[in-house]
Design an enzyme around this catalytic site. Structure first.
Site, PDB file in Angstrom:
ATOM      1  N   SER A  94       9.519   5.098  -1.612  1.00 23.60           N
ATOM      2  CA  SER A  94       8.202   5.687  -1.792  1.00 23.60           C
ATOM      3  C   SER A  94       7.151   5.007  -0.941  1.00 23.60           C
ATOM      4  O   SER A  94       7.220   3.817  -0.644  1.00 23.60           O
ATOM      5  CB  SER A  94       7.829   5.593  -3.268  1.00 23.60           C
ATOM      6  OG  SER A  94       6.438   5.440  -3.425  1.00 23.60           O
ATOM      7  N   LYS A  95       6.148   5.772  -0.593  1.00 18.97           N
ATOM      8  CA  LYS A  95       5.046   5.263   0.220  1.00 18.97           C
ATOM      9  C   LYS A  95       4.329   4.132  -0.494  1.00 18.97           C
ATOM     10  O   LYS A  95       3.711   3.297   0.124  1.00 18.97           O
ATOM     11  CB  LYS A  95       4.042   6.386   0.484  1.00 18.97           C
ATOM     12  CG  LYS A  95       4.562   7.488   1.365  1.00 18.97           C
ATOM     13  CD  LYS A  95       3.455   8.514   1.580  1.00 18.97           C
ATOM     14  CE  LYS A  95       3.960   9.697   2.378  1.00 18.97           C
ATOM     15  NZ  LYS A  95       4.798  10.566   1.560  1.00 18.97           N
ATOM     16  N   ARG A  96       4.416   4.134  -1.789  1.00 18.31           N
ATOM     17  CA  ARG A  96       3.701   3.126  -2.566  1.00 18.31           C
ATOM     18  C   ARG A  96       4.190   1.712  -2.303  1.00 18.31           C
ATOM     19  O   ARG A  96       3.522   0.748  -2.622  1.00 18.31           O
ATOM     20  CB  ARG A  96       3.834   3.427  -4.061  1.00 18.31           C
ATOM     21  CG  ARG A  96       2.826   4.431  -4.566  1.00 18.31           C
ATOM     22  CD  ARG A  96       2.745   4.373  -6.073  1.00 18.31           C
ATOM     23  NE  ARG A  96       4.031   4.600  -6.693  1.00 18.31           N
ATOM     24  CZ  ARG A  96       4.515   5.790  -6.988  1.00 18.31           C
ATOM     25  NH1 ARG A  96       3.804   6.858  -6.728  1.00 18.31           N
ATOM     26  NH2 ARG A  96       5.695   5.930  -7.552  1.00 18.31           N
ATOM     27  N   GLU A  97       5.384   1.589  -1.742  1.00 17.63           N
ATOM     28  CA  GLU A  97       5.938   0.255  -1.556  1.00 17.63           C
ATOM     29  C   GLU A  97       5.108  -0.618  -0.633  1.00 17.63           C
ATOM     30  O   GLU A  97       5.086  -1.832  -0.792  1.00 17.63           O
ATOM     31  CB  GLU A  97       7.366   0.345  -1.014  1.00 17.63           C
ATOM     32  CG  GLU A  97       8.333   0.760  -2.093  1.00 17.63           C
ATOM     33  CD  GLU A  97       9.765   0.602  -1.673  1.00 17.63           C
ATOM     34  OE1 GLU A  97      10.069  -0.413  -1.040  1.00 17.63           O
ATOM     35  OE2 GLU A  97      10.552   1.507  -1.966  1.00 17.63           O
TER      36      GLU A  97
END
Length: 525
Positions: free
Chosen positions: A232-235
């Site tokens: 995920s981009k959140r990483e």
RNA sequence: GGCCCCAUCGUCUAGGCAGGUCUAGGACACCGGGUUUUCAACCCGGCAACAGGGGUUCGAAUCCCCUUGGGGCUACCA
């Protein structure tokens, strides 16, 4: 990517459709980034934005403006297959909580009677939210025929009437994709497993709209990251947050400045309250010297991976050609691609293997192509090597045999074009190679021999250095390493003979002199 | 919680659908050795898996069931 491989394999058309029905998330830059990424990977679409085609427009937001979805919503409404709703977000939240308290899955309760025109007018006039829900047929079981998973059954009672038209007038993904798949004559819906649960609802919509034969559904396994969940981009922000916390809250102000954000924003970010935009995250990470995990395609580009590597590596997560081949070109991949060989289980993104793949691709790629990739890379990372000409760059690449990434080549070569005063001496290297033992002394001897040389080729340099080592009764390293540190400041560089040749005689001698001058007073016994 | 998917070395996977040829193959990582002007690369060798339990069968990694574990979805996100 898999859609593209499949279309190429079958001789079909690969259509790029932008599903930008969420006004909160989709921006022109995000869209552009997706297209840039695809093109960098070498994935060209036959129809889509900037390319055109008979099935356009290709942005769902644009299709919405053209009223493409209106007729289908109206048809469902007229046939009592859909109905208006006026629930507020808060009301829905309460319903969900109730369901949870009863340990049951949330299923929207259909009203006994659908609202009529008058009520709709009234609700609109009142300014409250007005949405349209699909009345899911209560007929028992919905069977999804999935190419990788076989038949998957769902109880239609558990699907629940889902929203097809949002209160902002945009269709939801689940509705728009059904209409567009039909209108664009999509034959194969290849997507991640996270969409499997959406499929029965979409299938029911397809039938309610009278679209006829269903498309083929293909739900691929999800790629998960080391940390567990799906990639995920959140990483990236998460990693940055962790790093800032580890720094102990010092320098928040500078950090905010570097990122172009306010201190309050950064504070909120660290406390987990908000997440700034990616460019802000990136520049703060750069300022803090924190390496963020690569997530987006462009991150891998900036880390020095080849597009060939990415396509090859990604294709082998969730698929394999059925033989022992691993390193494959795009042409080989499209030739071998086969839906029936898609893997069912999730796979983990392994960066070590990615690096190994990149090393291999750098080794086998055609020279001109590699040079092109290298130049693109130098531009995005703003390397001083952008100033170098193709001939020199090619030499560097050739000398850097065995490099793992383009970043490797850049790092080992940049000293060639750097101005003398920008050479940074690595303290550890200086101590170990120059100050300890005969380092400086050997360097003086090298300097003398070098200055006497007429033919300044890597071959001649090699002969000289080997001869000198023998003369002094030491290994080559004893003379080569001091020279290396003298010209590039570290112990890591291109092979020394080529390095010196590329630097040329005059520059080499000058750097040696600079080094001796700088460190002779510090020499230890 | 509910629903759905999945389950072979640490990781990606072959084999599974048509059970015996699997003392389970390859690649990456790892470990040992070699080569070497740095870092890499390279060469040789090694470690390492059918999640557990029941069935079916002469025989199961392969078929069935349960348990466990992992993942997904559970939005007016896609």
């Amino acid at each position: 990517m898999f859609n593209w491989l499949f279309a190429r394999r079958m001789g079909g058309k690969f259509i790029l459709r932008i599903e930008d029905t969420d006004q909160k998330r989709n921006t022109p830059t995000a869209r552009q980034q997706v297209m840039d990424d695809l093109r960098w990977l070498g994935i060209e679409w036959d129809e889509g934005p900037e390319v055109g085609g008979a099935n356009g427009p290709y942005l769902q937001s644009e299709r919405k403006e053209k009223g493409i979805y209106d007729g289908y919503v109206k048809k469902l409404l007229d046939e009592q297959k859909a109905y208006y709703c006026f629930d507020t977000a808060e009301e829905l939240q309460v319903m969900r909580e109730e369901a949870e308290a009863q340990k049951k899955g949330f299923v929207y309760t259909r009203p006994e009677r659908f609202p009529d025109e008058k009520e709709v007018e009234k609700a609109k006039a009142g300014g409250g939210p007005v949405t349209v829900r699909f009345a899911v047929p209560e007929k028992g079981t919905v069977v999804v025929r999935d190419v990788v998973r076989g038949e998957v059954s769902f109880d239609s009672g558990e699907i629940g009437d889902f929203i097809i038209l949002k209160s902002d007038g945009f269709p939801t993904y689940n509705f728009a994709c059904v209409v567009d798949d039909y209108l664009m004559k999509v034959t194969h819906v290849i997507r991640g497993q996270e969409h499997l649960m959406n499929t029965p609802g979409q299938q029911l919509l397809w039938e309610a709209l009278g679209f006829g034969e269903l498309p083929n559904y293909v739900h691929m396994s999800v790629t998960v990251s080391e940390s567990g969940g799906k990639l995920s981009k959140r990483e990236r922000p998460t990693a940055l947050r962790k790093a800032i916390k580890a720094m102990g809250g010092a320098g928040l102000k500078k950090l905010a400045e570097a990122g172009g954000a306010t201190v309050e924003e950064v504070k909120g970010f660290v406390e987990g309250k908000a997440t700034p935009d990616m460019p802000i995250v990136d520049s703060m990470a750069k300022y803090a010297g924190v390496e963020l995990p690569e997530i987006n395609v462009v991150d891998f580009f900036r880390s020095g991976y080849l597009p060939e590597t990415m396509v090859n590596f990604l294709s082998l997560l969730g698929w394999n050609p059925g033989d022992k081949r691993e390193i494959m070109t795009a042409a080989e991949l499209t030739e071998a691609f086969d839906l029936t060989r898609l893997t069912k289980s999730n796979s983990l993104f392994d960066r070590d293997k990615l690096i190994a793949f990149n090393t291999e691709h750098i080794k086998v790629i055609e020279g001109e192509r590699l040079l092109g990739h290298f130049k693109d890379y130098l531009k995005v990372v703003e390397s001083p090597l952008v100033a170098a000409d193709d001939k020199l760059l090619s030499k560097m690449i050739r000398a850097c045999e065995g490099a793992r990434t383009l970043a490797d080549i850049e790092r080992k070569s940049r000293f060639i074009v750097l101005a003398d005063e920008r050479i940074e001496y690595d303290e550890k290297a200086v101590k170990k190679v120059l100050l300890k033992g005969e380092g400086l002394e050997a360097l003086r001897a090298v300097r003398e021999k070098l200055s006497e040389m007429e033919e300044f080729t890597h071959k001649a340099i090699e002969d000289m250095l080997r001869g000198l080592a023998e003369e002094r009764g030491v290994g080559l390293g004893k003379v080569a390493q001091p020279l290396r540190v003298a010209i590039c400041g570290t112990t890591i560089s291109l092979p020394i003979f080529e390095s010196v040749e590329m630097l040329a005689k005059e520059n080499t001698l000058r750097r040696i002199d600079n080094t001796i001058e700088k460190f002779e007073t510090r020499a230890e016994i």
